[in-house]
Design an enzyme around this catalytic site. Structure first.
Site, short mmCIF file in Angstrom:
data_model
loop_
_atom_site.label_atom_id
_atom_site.label_comp_id
_atom_site.label_asym_id
_atom_site.label_seq_id
_atom_site.Cartn_x
_atom_site.Cartn_y
_atom_site.Cartn_z
N ASP A 1 66.35 24.04 50.08
CA ASP A 1 65.98 24.90 48.95
C ASP A 1 66.81 26.18 48.77
OD1 ASP A 1 64.05 22.98 48.79
OD2 ASP A 1 62.34 24.30 49.14
N LYS B 1 62.21 17.74 45.08
CA LYS B 1 60.83 17.63 45.53
C LYS B 1 59.96 18.61 44.78
CE LYS B 1 61.75 20.83 49.36
NZ LYS B 1 60.75 21.87 49.18
N THR C 1 62.10 28.62 52.72
CA THR C 1 61.84 29.67 53.66
C THR C 1 61.39 29.05 54.98
OG1 THR C 1 59.49 29.93 53.11
CG2 THR C 1 61.08 31.17 51.79
N THR C 2 61.71 29.73 56.06
CA THR C 2 61.42 29.22 57.39
C THR C 2 59.95 28.82 57.53
OG1 THR C 2 62.90 31.01 58.06
CG2 THR C 2 61.93 29.68 59.82
N ASP C 3 59.06 29.68 57.04
CA ASP C 3 57.63 29.47 57.28
C ASP C 3 56.99 28.48 56.31
OD1 ASP C 3 58.53 31.85 55.87
OD2 ASP C 3 56.43 32.26 55.41
N VAL C 4 57.58 28.26 55.16
CA VAL C 4 56.95 27.36 54.19
C VAL C 4 57.70 26.01 54.14
CG1 VAL C 4 56.14 27.06 51.83
CG2 VAL C 4 55.98 29.29 52.90
N CYS C 5 58.75 25.91 53.38
CA CYS C 5 59.34 24.58 53.16
C CYS C 5 60.10 24.04 54.37
CB CYS C 5 60.24 24.61 51.92
SG CYS C 5 59.25 24.75 50.41
#
Lengths: 224, 224, 224, 224
Positions: free
Chosen positions: C26, C126, C155-159
Site C-alpha cells: 500500500d 484489495k 501501515t505496520t499496524d494495520v495492513c
C-alpha cells in the site's frame, strides 16, 4: 505415471507418492446403508456399495506406496449450529424432520465398516458438498506438501464433483477414478465423469482403478 | 415467487428485489465468437449465442424490478502471474500457445456487445471456474445484502455449475434458469441442469426465463 | 540466510530466490501524500515517505537476485459495489464523504512515483486490510511456487500486520523488515514490530533492510 | 446501544440480540494453567486467569439477553496432519517437543472449568490464530444470521486480534471488550487495544465489560 484420458496423470510424468493423496469422499452409513439419508431420499444405495472393493484395493495400494489416504464425512454439527432455516425446511419436505440423517452425532455419520480405515488416515468432516469449504482440508493438504489428488467415493455428481472443482480451481493436479466413484443416479454419474474431460480436461484426467493400481505398482513400496 | 422445480423460488415465498442478483456468467467473446478460445477448443459457439435474447430479457426485467446485475468474466491476469506450468502445458496441447485466448489483456476477454451491460452493473473478473474463488464476488454480495442468486450464462456444466455449487455451500438461495444457460456440449448442458434437482434440489431450484419474467413482474417496478 | 530475531530466516537456512517474494504493502498516494486519505485522517505521512529509500534498495536487490516483487493497493472498487452502509457512515464521520479517498478510480489509489515499480512486478488490488481476503493474492503466490514472504510497506499496524497474520496462518514463511515498514502512529508501529516476536516468533522473524540486503547478496545474481 | 470509543456500538444504534454473538477466544488450560503451553513459553498466565470473572459476567448477561456464546479452542489435530516441519522445528526450539502442548487430544486443549460453558454454546476448534481460517466459524455465523461480534479472551495481541481483523475484513460489526481480553505481555495487550481505535476505529469500537452489561440490560431478557 497413470494412464488416463484426455492425458496421462500427472501431465508431466512425475508421480510422487509423498505429494499424492487418495481422497475418499463420504462413504458413510448415511449414504450406503438401506436405512440412511440417501435411501430415505429414494435412492438405491446398491451402486454405492458396489464400489467398496475397488476403493479398498486403491487404499491398499496407496498404503503400500506411501500415498496418504484422506476420508471425508458429510454431516451437520451435532449442535446444528450450521443448519439454516432453508435446510430445516428441505429436511421437513423430504420427510427427514426429527430423524438423525446427516447429523455428526448419529451412527449414520460413521464410515461404513467394510472400508479399510486406519488411524494413520486423515478424516475431514464437512457440512458442505465441497470438502474445501469451511474445513481444514486445504490446510492439511498444504501442510503435508500434497499437490496431487486421486478422487473416489460418492456421490460422483454432488460431493465428488464439487470437491474436484474446488481442487482444480486451487491448482491441485486431479485424477478421477471412474469405477471408484458412484451415485444413486446413473445418468448423473456418467455425465459427471464425462464432464471431467470437456475442454480437453477442464477438471483434470479420468481413469479407472486398474490403471491407478498399475501406476502405483511402478512407484514401488514406500521407503517410509 | 418464481415457479420452479423441485420447489418454487424462493422456498419461503419472500422474493425481494434488493436481496436478489442476476448472475450472468462469462458471456465473453472468447466463448461466443467463432474465433475465440471456445471455438478453438473445437466447440460450436452457436448454442451460447442462442441464449443472448433470453439473457437480455432477464436483464431488462431485473433492471425494472431493481435486481442487481452481476457479470463475470473469465481470464488470466494480463501479467500471467496466475498461470501455472500445468496450464501453460494445457494451452500448448490445445494449440493455444502464443494466442491471447483467455487473457484479460485481449479483446476476447470482453463481454459480447450484444449483451445489455450498463455502468451500474457489477463486473467480477476471475481466473477460476468458480466466481467465489480468489475474487471479491462474495464480498460484493455480502456488502450489498444479496442472498438470492439467479443463474444464467455459459457454460452450464463448467463455470455456471462450479459457481452454483460454491453459492449453495455458502447458503445463498439459488435458482438456475435453464434456457438462459448454455454449453457447447448439449449432453453436458442437459445433465448439468438435471443435477440441480437431484436429492430434492441439492443445488436449489430450476426454472426457465418465462417463469422468472412472470415472477419479477409481480414484484412491480423498483422504488429506487 | 538472513540474520533475524528470534531466529534467522528462513528457519532451515534454505533461502531460494524463486520461492521468495518481496511484499510491498500500500505505498500509494492516499497514504503517502499530504492531501490523501491518511493525511485527512489526521496522520503525518512523513514516516511513511521516510521508508521509500529503504524499500527501493530492497526492490533493487530483489530484482538482482530474482525475487518476485508484489505490490498491493488498497481501495474500494470504482463502482463502490464493495462499500457497506457502515463504511459510508465511517467516511462521513471522518469528513471523507464526497471525496475520492481510497477509491480505485482516483489518483490517490496510485502507487507513489518515487517507488520503483516495473511491468514485471505483480500488483494486487484489495478492499480489505488483509491482502489474502477476497483477492487473487494467494492464487498468484501458489501458482508461482512462492512460499517465503518478505514484508514491507504501510501501515505496520494495520495492513502489513493483517496480511502478515493471514500469511502465517496459511503457513507461508514470513520475515518482517522493521525499517521498511511504517505507520503514522509511532507507538502502534513499534508495538506491531514487537508483536511479531512474541511466543518465540508467533508471526515469524523480524529483521532490518541491511540484513536482507546482506542475505540476498549471498544468493548471487539471478540466473533468469 | 453500548457506549464505546471511538463510537458507540453498533454504529447505527440497532443492537439486536439474535444478530449478536459473544466470541470467547481460547480460554483453555494450555493458556491459563501454570503447566500449559503458555507457561512453558515463559509467560505468566495470571493476567489471563484474571479476566475469567469478567468473561463469566458477560456470558451470563448474554445468555439472559439471548446473545449466542461462541468459544474457540486452539490446537493441532490429534493426528498432527496440520503440523508443518516449521512448526515441529519451532516446538523443538521452545522445548515443547514430545509434550502434548496445543494438541487437541490433550487435556490442555480443554476450556478451563471455571468458565461457564453450556451445551447450547457453540465451540469452534482451530489450528490457526484466526478463527475464520480453515474452520466453519464463518459458516456458523452466517447460518445463524449473526452480524455483530463482541470479542473477549486471550491473547489480545495474537488470537483475539487476528480473529478481529478477519471479522472486520468480512464486514462483521466488531466490539472489543478491553477488560475481558488479556495477554501474557502487558505492552502487547495495551498496544493491541490501542490499535482497534486507530484511523477512527479501523477495527471497530472498544469498550469495557461494564458498558456491555449496561447495554445488554437495556435489551431486556430474551423472548426465546
Amino acid at each position: 505415471m497413470i494412464a488416463a484420458k484426455p492425458f496421462d496423470f500427472p501431465y508431466d510424468g512425475n508421480l510422487e507418492a509423498q505429494k499424492t493423496a487418495l481422497i475418499v469422499i463420504d462413504l458413510q452409513e448415511d449414504f450406503l446403508s438401506t436405512t440412511g439419508y440417501f435411501a430415505r431420499q429414494g435412492y438405491d444405495p446398491a451402486p454405492l456399495r458396489a464400489i467398496l472393493p475397488a476403493v479398498n484395493r486403491l487404499i491398499a495400494a496407496c498404503r503400500e506406496a506411501g500415498v496418504q489416504i484422506i476420508h471425508t464425512r458429510q454431516g451437520y454439527r451435532g449442535d446444528l449450529a450450521d443448519m439454516t432455516p432453508y435446510e430445516k425446511w428441505r429436511r421437513k419436505r423430504s420427510g427427514l424432520e426429527g430423524t438423525t440423517a446427516l447429523l455428526r452425532s448419529s451412527p449414520g455419520f460413521q464410515i461404513v465398516p467394510e472400508l479399510d480405515v486406519r488411524p494413520e488416515d486423515v478424516i475431514v468432516d464437512k457440512t458442505c458438498n465441497g470438502a474445501f469449504t469451511y474445513t481444514d482440508f486445504e490446510h492439511v493438504l498444504r501442510a503435508q506438501g500434497i499437490t496431487h489428488l486421486l478422487f473416489s467415493g460418492c456421490t460422483t455428481d454432488v460431493c465428488v464433483h464439487t470437491t474436484l472443482r474446488e481442487a482444480c480451481d486451487r491448482n491441485f493436479q486431479c485424477l478421477t477414478i471412474s469405477d471408484a466413484c458412484a451415485s444413486g443416479d446413473q445418468y448423473a454419474h456418467e455425465a459427471a465423469l464425462h464432464m471431467v474431460t470437456v475442454e480437453n480436461g477442464i477438471f483434470g484426467a479420468l481413469t479407472d482403478t486398474a490403471a491407478v493400481l498399475e501406476g502405483l505398482k511402478k512407484l514401488g513400496p514406500s521407503a517410509k
